[in-house]
Each structure stands twice: as structure tokens, then as C-alpha cells.
Enzyme design. Structure first.
Site, mmCIF file in Angstrom:
data_model
loop_
_atom_site.group_PDB
_atom_site.id
_atom_site.type_symbol
_atom_site.label_atom_id
_atom_site.label_comp_id
_atom_site.label_asym_id
_atom_site.label_seq_id
_atom_site.Cartn_x
_atom_site.Cartn_y
_atom_site.Cartn_z
ATOM 1 N N TYR A 36 -2.435 4.041 5.820
ATOM 2 C CA TYR A 36 -2.178 2.983 6.799
ATOM 3 C C TYR A 36 -3.441 2.403 7.425
ATOM 4 O O TYR A 36 -3.380 1.585 8.337
ATOM 5 C CB TYR A 36 -1.257 3.517 7.906
ATOM 6 C CG TYR A 36 -0.354 2.466 8.507
ATOM 7 C CD1 TYR A 36 0.819 2.064 7.857
ATOM 8 C CD2 TYR A 36 -0.651 1.871 9.730
ATOM 9 C CE1 TYR A 36 1.659 1.115 8.413
ATOM 10 C CE2 TYR A 36 0.185 0.904 10.283
ATOM 11 C CZ TYR A 36 1.325 0.538 9.628
ATOM 12 O OH TYR A 36 2.161 -0.417 10.173
ATOM 13 N N LYS B 293 -3.574 -4.188 13.009
ATOM 14 C CA LYS B 293 -2.715 -4.177 14.197
ATOM 15 C C LYS B 293 -3.535 -3.892 15.456
ATOM 16 O O LYS B 293 -3.254 -4.448 16.533
ATOM 17 C CB LYS B 293 -1.616 -3.131 14.029
ATOM 18 C CG LYS B 293 -0.619 -3.436 12.925
ATOM 19 C CD LYS B 293 0.152 -4.707 13.171
ATOM 20 C CE LYS B 293 1.295 -4.884 12.166
ATOM 21 N NZ LYS B 293 2.058 -6.133 12.407
#
Length: 276
Positions: free
Chosen positions: A150, A157
Site C-alpha cells: 500500500y 493519500k
């Protein structure tokens, strides 16, 4: 929450969290502008659902990795409506790989869709918010925690949440609030895809460590976004609201790995104190 006479643009608005939010705003009386990339049948179905609720909706096809298509989308909005009240940056995608397996294309596309599209969208949205407005970006708990495959999306993000803080300061004089909603493990197609990555820990094992012991729903995230768009949140700006069932507050040693008497019993009644 009432959204009568409000015009809302939601990127990635035809499925998942975006679609749930669109329907929520439609029930409150908003006009929905739903951005999508390529699945026209899905877009038409989302518009039909909104119209069945008595609200208005338009599907806007645009690949947000292309700045020219972002520009064209906002020109169409300005031509049709002359203004905008809400901009929700929801579209997201990435390559789920270990850092050593990432290449330049993976990095560029993730940045373009998640970060650059949000910033360019906000830059185009603000001049259309002639009577003030709201901007909300969707984030995820990978922005503050590290877990397998991720890094690419999580760092994007994190950048989005930083942009939210800077935008909140600069856009406040225009009567515009800017916030983010950080979702945990939400029951969507994206989450299902992520937990099928080869070698990924099982979803069931991860959920056992979430205080709420379950996935969140797209509607629960949509409700949080809707709150940040509503008049009730007028004094909230520059914030990231966690909607994760408590996932971001746990850390090892995990309660779920503890033995009696420390283990937390599922669905247990809280013990009565002997004294107050």
C-alpha cells in the site's frame, strides 16, 4: 440533512462510496454531477437511480489522469450550471505492489489520479463556488499506517490530507470548507480486490483486530461525507475525519491476541463497577 438547490460534483460517483453518497445527497434534494471514466452502463444506472428519487443527475465522462479532460469537465459544468456548491474527490486507483516492484508508470498514474486530479479539481471548483461551498477528499488509513503493498497509494493519500490542510487556510476567505474522510476497511469492490492480492493476510484475520470487529459500509462513509457537506459542519475545516471502526487507534500488542483475563469477549456486556 437538507441539500436543496445544491449542485454536487462527485468524482468516481457512479459506484461504491461515490454512488452511496450521490444517492444520499439526492434524497436531500441536491443535483448530482457524477464523474466516471469508462463504464457507461454503470453511469446510466446511477443516474436512473437518482432520478427515481425525484432528483436531477448528469453523468460526466472524464479520465482524471488527463488534465485536459479535467479542464473540459469543469468547462461543461460552468456552461450548464454556472456554479458549483460541492466538490467531492472520490476517484482513486493504484498498483498494489511492494516498493521494490514499483516502476515509474505506477508512481505517475497513482499521483495523477489521486493527488493531481484532486488539486486541479479544487483549483477549478473554487471559482465556481460563488456563494461559498464545500470540498471533501476521500482518504484511507494507509495515509497514517503502513501495511503490505500500500506504499504507493498510502503516500498519495497522505499527500491529499496535507493538501486539505493547506486548502482549508487559503479557501476559508471564500467561504469554502475543505476536509477529508479517512476510511478504514470498507466493504467495496476495491477492498475485495485488495484482499485478493497474493500473500495478503486474510480479511477475517484483520477484522478480528478492528475494535468494531467488522467492515464498514459504503453508506457509513457516505454519511460522514454528507455531514461535512451539510450546514451542521460549518465550523469544521482542515480536518481528516476517521471512519474506520477504531482501526487506526489499535497497536500491538493487540487485544485480539491476548489471553484471559485480558481477552475481550465478543458481544460481552460491560462489567459493573464495584464502586464509583
Amino acid at each position: 440533512m437538507t441539500f436543496t438547490d445544491q449542485i454536487a460534483l462527485i468524482t468516481g460517483g457512479t459506484r461504491g462510496i461515490g454512488r452511496a453518497l450521490a444517492l444520499t445527497l439526492a434524497r436531500g434534494g441536491a443535483t448530482l454531477l457524477l464523474n466516471y471514466k469508462q463504464k457507461e452502463e454503470t453511469a446510466r444506472a446511477a443516474v436512473a437511480q437518482i432520478e427515481a428519487l425525484g432528483a436531477r443527475a448528469v453523468a460526466l465522462k472524464a479520465d482524471l489522469e488527463d488534465p485536459e479532460q479535467i479542464d473540459s469537465m469543469f468547462k461543461e459544468i460552468e456552461s450548464r450550471y454556472g456554479r458549483l456548491d460541492f466538490f467531492v474527490s472520490n476517484a482513486a486507483a493504484s498498483a498494489f505492489k511492494r516498493i521494490l516492484d514499483l516502476n515509474a508508470r505506477n508512481l505517475d498514474r497513482t499521483f495523477a489520479l489521486n493527488v493531481r486530479a484532486f488539486v486541479l479539481g479544487a483549483v477549478r471548483a473554487v471559482p465556481l463556488m460563488k456563494r461559498g461551498g464545500r470540498i471533501v477528499a476521500l482518504s484511507s488509513y494507509g495515509s497514517i499506517r503502513a501495511y503490505p503493498t500500500y506504499a504507493n497509494l498510502g503516500s498519495a493519500k497522505a499527500a491529499i490530507e496535507a493538501w486539505v490542510r493547506y486548502m482549508a487556510i487559503e479557501f476559508a476567505p471564500y467561504g469554502i470548507n475543505v476536509n477529508a474522510v479517512n476510511g478504514g476497511i470498507i466493504e467495496t469492490d476495491s477492498s475485495a480486490f485488495f484482499y485478493k492480492v497474493p500473500g495478503m493476510p486474510s480479511l477475517e484475520g484483520v477484522l478480528a483486530k478492528v475494535p468494531k470487529r467488522r467492515q464498514g459500509t459504503a453508506q457509513e462513509v457516505a454519511d460522514a461525507v454528507a455531514f461535512l457537506l451539510a450546514p451542521e459542519s460549518e465550523y469544521i475545516t482542515g480536518q481528516t475525519l476517521m471512519v474506520d471502526g477504531g482501526l487506526s487507534i489499535v497497536s500491538p500488542p493487540f487485544h485480539s491476541d491476548a489471553s484471559p483475563p485480558l481477552a475481550l469477549a465478543p458481544l460481552a456486556s460491560p462489567p459493573r463497577p464495584d464502586r464509583v
